[in-house]
Scaffold this active site. Structure first.
Site, short mmCIF file in Angstrom:
data_model
loop_
_atom_site.label_atom_id
_atom_site.label_comp_id
_atom_site.label_asym_id
_atom_site.label_seq_id
_atom_site.Cartn_x
_atom_site.Cartn_y
_atom_site.Cartn_z
N ASP A 295 0.83 -1.21 0.00
CA ASP A 295 0.00 0.00 0.00
C ASP A 295 0.86 1.25 0.00
OD1 ASP A 295 -2.67 1.37 0.51
OD2 ASP A 295 -1.51 2.04 2.25
N GLU B 200 1.21 -0.67 -5.19
CA GLU B 200 0.23 0.38 -5.49
C GLU B 200 1.03 1.58 -5.99
OE1 GLU B 200 -3.39 3.00 -3.51
OE2 GLU B 200 -1.71 2.38 -2.28
#
Length: 585
Positions: free
Chosen positions: A229, A291
């Protein structure tokens, strides 16, 4: 243009000519290179205990569905203990399961059962920050002399007119200053996201060791890899320079800044190389997914490690799916070619939907009311995702055409960014509503009358049960495409080349592996019929002989396309056609 048979002939069993401009990649059976990865937002997939919140047992119960769809791996958004300020992206313990999602035993059973269904489990790993209730931050914020003080980014601030203010102009994604004063030590800590999400200091080797140990904890339990993330934000400028101001304000009402000092700093690549080396010690081809919202393909290539390919196996190419929401054949052609040619032969990872963006069924159909046109556009996007040379990343409900159900009142918003930014920013609740399984109350997601987010109103007709029964549904379209990825070697292992490259309305390309049928895909990205003539010889596949070639439709949105036998035909509005080149009898 006349389509002479000799000019358009294709062969199925001979190697490409030396002059071919299509690159045939080496056959590689590494699992993630052929995978369909399916993101599950655990709060919203399946509630097993009637509390209105999805859980791990619920995911386990739906493995039959995922296997039948053709999913190779599931990526589970954070399911660790968390105060849930940002619904799991504020982690208070990296080595456990939040009680609302279940237990470690539930997780172990999910991994074991998923393995029986030939499905791997990938976890979300929040590398940039923790919760402010994590034991590391509780220690770090307790005193300036605490051993974990420098596990986070602290600064005393500066004096302006006798007041202590943040050291610079850096802003939080969720609005306001990215610096928060700690009441105990009277110093500021940095938070790129919510104030309850303090950023870790990755310049401290102890932080890296601790995070790597957490990853090892889950890989020892059978996890197949991680989606990292917000990974480009690990490092900040040590000089704490103000970021350049750009014109205008954002949806939070803050001035726009160029995040050159807080995003995608070069030091992050050293961490990625060490992380890749650590993960590589585990068997089973564990995978690292990033990401990575990046501006161009050259930056994406850096996240693979460039020519060395020693960083992430699969940084997300979000340029194709999220840089625009306009159907534009020229744009898609360029961007697919960019990732095909600009990453040193690494495997592209394409994505059109996730938990942070309005669903593609809405983004790409703005202003379109015709349900047939909307259905065709959804099928067109699915075709691009699942027939291009890529690893395909899907989001739960994408295969149904689930729509974005954005709250209409601020008091109904659960997402922090929607609360702070209302009404310009309404948050991400709309793309996180419960999975629509059937037409029963709460769409078969839960037995309770009140779920954590309301089920979208269209669940009575748009759901798994209804679409399974409809052979022309978007769900069955996905199932056919995924089966094609697995069973058609040209799509699974072949090269990819654009056709009819000057066409501004239709995107066409061919997938080919010597010894197998070439597969041709044409996508009409306009609301008008488009007549096309595909110069298949541009792929430089040698001729079959004097009898020429024959096309046969494999999958199409419109029944009239089933009769296509040559490379000259008309596509109805927003139509998709997939065909194979056959040896004539």
């Amino acid at each position: 243009m006349r389509l002479a048979a000799a000019l358009l002939s294709l062969v199925l069993a001979a190697p490409l000519s030396a002059q071919s401009s299509m690159t045939i990649p080496p056959i590689d059976n590494t699992w993630w290179k052929h995978a369909v990865i399916y993101e599950i937002y655990p709060r919203s997939f399946q509630d097993s205990n009637g509390d209105g919140i999805g859980d791990l047992v619920g995911i386990t119960r739906r493995l039959d569905y995922l296997e039948a769809l053709g999913v190779d791996a599931i990526w589970i958004s954070p399911m660790y203990p968390s105060p849930q300020v940002d619904f799991g992206y504020d982690i208070s313990d990296y080595e456990n399961v939040d009680p609302q999602y279940g237990t470690l035993a539930d997780f172990d059973r999910l991994v074991a059962e998923a393995n029986k269904h030939h499905i791997r489990v990938i976890l979300d790993w929040v590398v940039n920050h923790t919760s402010d209730r994590h034991k590391w931050f509780l220690e770090s914020s307790s005193s300036k002399s605490n051993p974990k003080r420098d596990w986070y980014v602290w600064n005393p601030g500066k004096k302006v007119d006798g007041k202590t203010v943040p050291p610079n102009n850096w802003e939080s994604v969720f609005g306001g200053s990215a610096w928060e004063m700690s009441p105990k030590t009277k110093e500021f800590y940095y938070h790129d996201f919510y104030k309850q999400q303090p950023d870790l200091n990755w310049r401290n080797p102890a932080v890296e060791r601790a995070m790597f140990e957490g990853m090892q904890f889950w890989m020892d339990r059978g996890v197949a890899g991680y989606r990292l993330d917000a990974v480009p934000t690990l490092f900040e400028d040590t000089q704490l320079r103000d970021e350049p101001v750009k014109p205008g304000v954002n949806k939070q009402g803050d001035v726009n800044l160029d995040d050159v000092y807080t995003n995608n700093l070069p030091e992050v690549h050293d961490v990625m190389r060490r992380m890749r080396a650590m993960v590589a010690k585990y068997p089973g081809d564990r995978v690292l997914i990033g990401e990575t919202y990046l501006p161009n393909i050259a930056e994406v290539d850096k996240w693979y490690g460039g020519e060395k390919k020693d960083e992430l196996q699969l940084p997300m190419d979000t340029i194709i799916g999220f840089s625009s929401s306009t159907l534009d054949a020229a744009r898609f052609r360029k961007q697919l070619t960019d990732v095909e040619t600009g990453v040193h032969g690494s495997q592209p990872l394409l994505v059109f939907d996730n938990h942070d963006n309005e669903r593609s069924t809405d983004r790409y159909t703005v202003g379109i009311q015709d349900p047939v046109a909307k259905d065709h556009i959804a099928k067109l996007l699915a075709t691009m995702l699942l027939t291009a040379r890529d690893t395909a990343l899907m989001y739960y409900g994408e295969e149904l055409g689930m729509t974005t159900a954005t709250p209409t009142r601020k008091e109904d918003v659960k997402d922090p960014i929607g609360i702070t930014g209302w009404p310009a920013e309404k948050g991400r609740d709309g793309e996180r509503t419960p999975m629509q399984w059937d037409s029963s109350p709460q769409a078969g997601f839960s037995t309770t009358a009140k779920t954590w987010l309301p089920v979208a109103p269209n669940y009575t007709t748009l759901n798994v049960q209804a679409e399974l029964a409809d052979p022309n549904s978007l769900l069955n379209w996905h199932k056919k495409l995924i089966k094609m990825r697995r069973t058609r070697d040209s799509v699974r292992d072949g090269g990819m080349m654009m056709l009819d490259e000057s066409n501004q309305s239709v995107l066409s390309y061919v997938r080919y592996l010597p010894g197998h049928h070439a597969i041709v895909i044409s996508l009409n990205m306009t609301d008008k019929p488009q007549t096309i003539s595909l110069d298949l010889a541009a792929a430089k596949i040698p001729p079959t002989g004097p009898e020429g070639y024959v096309l046969r439709t494999l999958q199409a949105t419109d029944t009239e396309l089933n009769a296509v036998t040559t490379a000259h035909f008309t596509l109805p509005p927003y139509a998709t056609w997939i065909g194979e080149v056959q040896v004539p009898k």
